[in-house]
Design a protein around this motif. Sequence first.
Motif, PDB file in Angstrom:
ATOM      1  N   ARG A  29       0.826  -1.203   0.000  1.00 28.63           N
ATOM      2  CA  ARG A  29       0.000   0.000   0.000  1.00 28.63           C
ATOM      3  C   ARG A  29       0.869   1.266   0.000  1.00 28.63           C
ATOM      4  NH1 ARG A  29      -5.257   0.503   3.919  1.00 28.63           N
ATOM      5  NH2 ARG A  29      -6.414   1.757   2.447  1.00 28.63           N
ATOM      6  N   TYR A  30       1.933   1.241   0.810  1.00 36.41           N
ATOM      7  CA  TYR A  30       2.819   2.410   0.833  1.00 36.41           C
ATOM      8  C   TYR A  30       3.521   2.579  -0.514  1.00 36.41           C
ATOM      9  CZ  TYR A  30       6.088   5.998   2.025  1.00 36.41           C
ATOM     10  OH  TYR A  30       6.768   7.183   2.004  1.00 36.41           O
ATOM     11  N   ALA A  33       1.099   4.286  -2.775  1.00 35.36           N
ATOM     12  CA  ALA A  33       0.801   5.673  -2.402  1.00 35.36           C
ATOM     13  C   ALA A  33       1.998   6.589  -2.616  1.00 35.36           C
ATOM     14  CB  ALA A  33       0.341   5.738  -0.942  1.00 35.36           C
ATOM     15  N   SER A  34       3.209   6.038  -2.475  1.00 35.18           N
ATOM     16  CA  SER A  34       4.410   6.883  -2.539  1.00 35.18           C
ATOM     17  C   SER A  34       5.106   6.831  -3.886  1.00 35.18           C
ATOM     18  CB  SER A  34       5.416   6.442  -1.467  1.00 35.18           C
ATOM     19  OG  SER A  34       5.950   5.174  -1.807  1.00 35.18           O
ATOM     20  N   ALA A  64       7.600   7.519   8.511  1.00 32.99           N
ATOM     21  CA  ALA A  64       6.203   7.966   8.540  1.00 32.99           C
ATOM     22  C   ALA A  64       5.542   7.588   9.859  1.00 32.99           C
ATOM     23  CB  ALA A  64       5.432   7.367   7.364  1.00 32.99           C
ATOM     24  N   LEU A  65       5.921   6.417  10.399  1.00 31.23           N
ATOM     25  CA  LEU A  65       5.364   6.025  11.697  1.00 31.23           C
ATOM     26  C   LEU A  65       5.867   6.944  12.801  1.00 31.23           C
ATOM     27  CD1 LEU A  65       5.534   2.117  11.463  1.00 31.23           C
ATOM     28  CD2 LEU A  65       3.531   3.609  11.183  1.00 31.23           C
ATOM     29  N   ARG A  68       3.783   9.892  12.530  1.00 33.61           N
ATOM     30  CA  ARG A  68       2.456   9.585  13.079  1.00 33.61           C
ATOM     31  C   ARG A  68       2.484   9.569  14.605  1.00 33.61           C
ATOM     32  NH1 ARG A  68      -0.272   3.806  11.781  1.00 33.61           N
ATOM     33  NH2 ARG A  68      -1.679   3.831  13.567  1.00 33.61           N
ATOM     34  N   PRO A  77      -1.067  17.104  12.351  1.00 32.42           N
ATOM     35  CA  PRO A  77       0.070  16.793  11.469  1.00 32.42           C
ATOM     36  C   PRO A  77       0.787  18.051  10.955  1.00 32.42           C
ATOM     37  CG  PRO A  77      -1.892  15.558  10.825  1.00 32.42           C
ATOM     38  CD  PRO A  77      -2.339  16.565  11.846  1.00 32.42           C
TER      39      PRO A  77
ATOM     40  N   LYS B  24      -5.041  12.339  -3.107  1.00 34.92           N
ATOM     41  CA  LYS B  24      -3.680  11.817  -2.892  1.00 34.92           C
ATOM     42  C   LYS B  24      -3.289  11.916  -1.421  1.00 34.92           C
ATOM     43  CE  LYS B  24       0.036   9.919  -4.220  1.00 34.92           C
ATOM     44  NZ  LYS B  24       0.043   8.622  -4.925  1.00 34.92           N
ATOM     45  N   GLU B  27      -5.027   9.170   0.404  1.00 36.29           N
ATOM     46  CA  GLU B  27      -4.403   7.887   0.062  1.00 36.29           C
ATOM     47  C   GLU B  27      -3.109   7.694   0.856  1.00 36.29           C
ATOM     48  OE1 GLU B  27      -2.686   7.765  -3.842  1.00 36.29           O
ATOM     49  OE2 GLU B  27      -2.789   5.589  -3.973  1.00 36.29           O
ATOM     50  N   PHE B  28      -2.303   8.757   0.923  1.00 37.16           N
ATOM     51  CA  PHE B  28      -1.034   8.666   1.647  1.00 37.16           C
ATOM     52  C   PHE B  28      -1.278   8.498   3.146  1.00 37.16           C
ATOM     53  CE2 PHE B  28       2.851  10.194   3.628  1.00 37.16           C
ATOM     54  CZ  PHE B  28       3.840   9.599   2.860  1.00 37.16           C
ATOM     55  N   ASP B  30      -3.874   7.205   4.569  1.00 34.60           N
ATOM     56  CA  ASP B  30      -4.362   5.836   4.776  1.00 34.60           C
ATOM     57  C   ASP B  30      -3.204   4.841   4.757  1.00 34.60           C
ATOM     58  OD1 ASP B  30      -6.983   6.679   4.972  1.00 34.60           O
ATOM     59  OD2 ASP B  30      -7.548   6.065   2.939  1.00 34.60           O
ATOM     60  N   ALA B  31      -2.269   5.036   3.838  1.00 37.78           N
ATOM     61  CA  ALA B  31      -1.165   4.081   3.678  1.00 37.78           C
ATOM     62  C   ALA B  31      -0.274   4.042   4.911  1.00 37.78           C
ATOM     63  CB  ALA B  31      -0.333   4.431   2.440  1.00 37.78           C
ATOM     64  N   ILE B  32      -0.117   5.167   5.595  1.00 35.62           N
ATOM     65  CA  ILE B  32       0.737   5.177   6.795  1.00 35.62           C
ATOM     66  C   ILE B  32      -0.084   5.069   8.076  1.00 35.62           C
ATOM     67  CG2 ILE B  32       2.506   6.512   5.586  1.00 35.62           C
ATOM     68  CD1 ILE B  32       1.684   8.919   7.398  1.00 35.62           C
ATOM     69  N   GLY B  33      -1.409   4.993   7.936  1.00 35.27           N
ATOM     70  CA  GLY B  33      -2.262   4.849   9.109  1.00 35.27           C
ATOM     71  C   GLY B  33      -2.440   6.128   9.905  1.00 35.27           C
ATOM     72  N   GLU B  34      -2.121   7.275   9.296  1.00 28.96           N
ATOM     73  CA  GLU B  34      -2.295   8.554  10.000  1.00 28.96           C
ATOM     74  C   GLU B  34      -3.792   8.821  10.179  1.00 28.96           C
ATOM     75  OE1 GLU B  34      -0.380  11.285  11.367  1.00 28.96           O
ATOM     76  OE2 GLU B  34      -2.463  11.634  11.917  1.00 28.96           O
ATOM     77  N   SER B  36      -5.498  11.424  11.478  1.00 30.25           N
ATOM     78  CA  SER B  36      -6.020  12.772  11.688  1.00 30.25           C
ATOM     79  C   SER B  36      -7.108  13.163  10.680  1.00 30.25           C
ATOM     80  CB  SER B  36      -4.880  13.794  11.591  1.00 30.25           C
ATOM     81  OG  SER B  36      -5.415  15.096  11.698  1.00 30.25           O
ATOM     82  N   ILE B  54      -4.484  18.893   4.962  1.00 31.15           N
ATOM     83  CA  ILE B  54      -3.022  18.943   4.981  1.00 31.15           C
ATOM     84  C   ILE B  54      -2.442  17.533   4.890  1.00 31.15           C
ATOM     85  CG2 ILE B  54      -2.881  21.126   6.222  1.00 31.15           C
ATOM     86  CD1 ILE B  54      -2.264  19.452   8.779  1.00 31.15           C
ATOM     87  N   VAL B  62       7.353  12.344  -1.435  1.00 36.78           N
ATOM     88  CA  VAL B  62       6.770  11.919  -2.707  1.00 36.78           C
ATOM     89  C   VAL B  62       7.139  12.919  -3.800  1.00 36.78           C
ATOM     90  CG1 VAL B  62       4.578  11.485  -3.913  1.00 36.78           C
ATOM     91  CG2 VAL B  62       4.881  10.710  -1.545  1.00 36.78           C
TER      92      VAL B  62
END
Lengths: 157, 147
Positions: A29-30, A33-34, A64-65, A68, A77, B24, B27-28, B30-34, B36, B54, B62
């Motif tokens: 998934r990452y 997305a990236s 990224a974690l 987070r 964020p 986008k 999507e990003f 979601d991919a890192i589980g953020e 907010s 944001i 990216v």
Amino acid sequence: MASPSYDDVPIGAEIELRQYSVTRSDLVRYAGASGDFNVIHWNERLAKSLGLPDVIAHGMVTMALVGRFVTEWVGDPGAVFELSVRFSSPVVVPDDDKGALVEISGVVSGKLDDRKVSVDITARSDGAKVLTRAQAVVRLAAGPAQGGEPESPLEPP
Amino acid sequence: MAINLDYIGRTFEPSEPYEVSRVKIREFADAIGEPSPLCRDREAARAAGYPDVIAPPTFAIVISAVSREKVTHDPGLGVNNDMIVHGDLRFSHARPVHAGDVVVAQTTIESIRQVRNMTTLTTVSELRTVDGEHVCTTRSTLVERGA
């Protein structure tokens, strides 16, 4: 969770450890997305042919974690101004449902101008430090909460 | 293959403008589980003082990685990209990236150092809006292991 306020957070304040799981599915998934489709992050055969023990997480997934972890503490964020790491050891992600476990904790290491604090961060996986020199600079809320600021106007549906 | 030390200090052409969309960013996130809502809900982001949703702080990679990879794949530089691993990475944000931003990345080779058979290459990518507003700087050190 209440956001920490600048005045209430002393140097040395510890940010509680959080655990994050990283599975093969998360890596795919990452990658999507990236745009980072390096084979070592999804293809076990090729990862091993390059001398790695198994598929490893993107360093950017680990970072990224960390982002987070910090934003979950501060609640915004957009409050993260600096984020820096040195990648010291890969996060090895086995092909099972549990994946790898990354444990992240932090301690407030400095109080800076403009309501910013520095946070020193520790990230471990499978007994090894996966990052060194990991640090964030985040801006905290002003003073103790006054209660006058409107909360987000959104109501749950 | 030797790395070309003449590239130290060189600044490369800016990247194509990157249009940041709400889809986008979600999507990003979601991919890192953020989790907010500021990454997903425009009204929540506006209530927090942002013009639109944001991006999480590491989203800037990216945009900057495309610019940096163009540099590391420059045939004149002489990097063996199969032997590269990431060393250090730093994001310095003037403000968060938000939906609606149109961002250009421009990369400079800050330093090249050689110690025994290892080469370290440090690049700095400046992300600015097409209007010239500085948004973020990413500083990246890559390590090339000698064969």
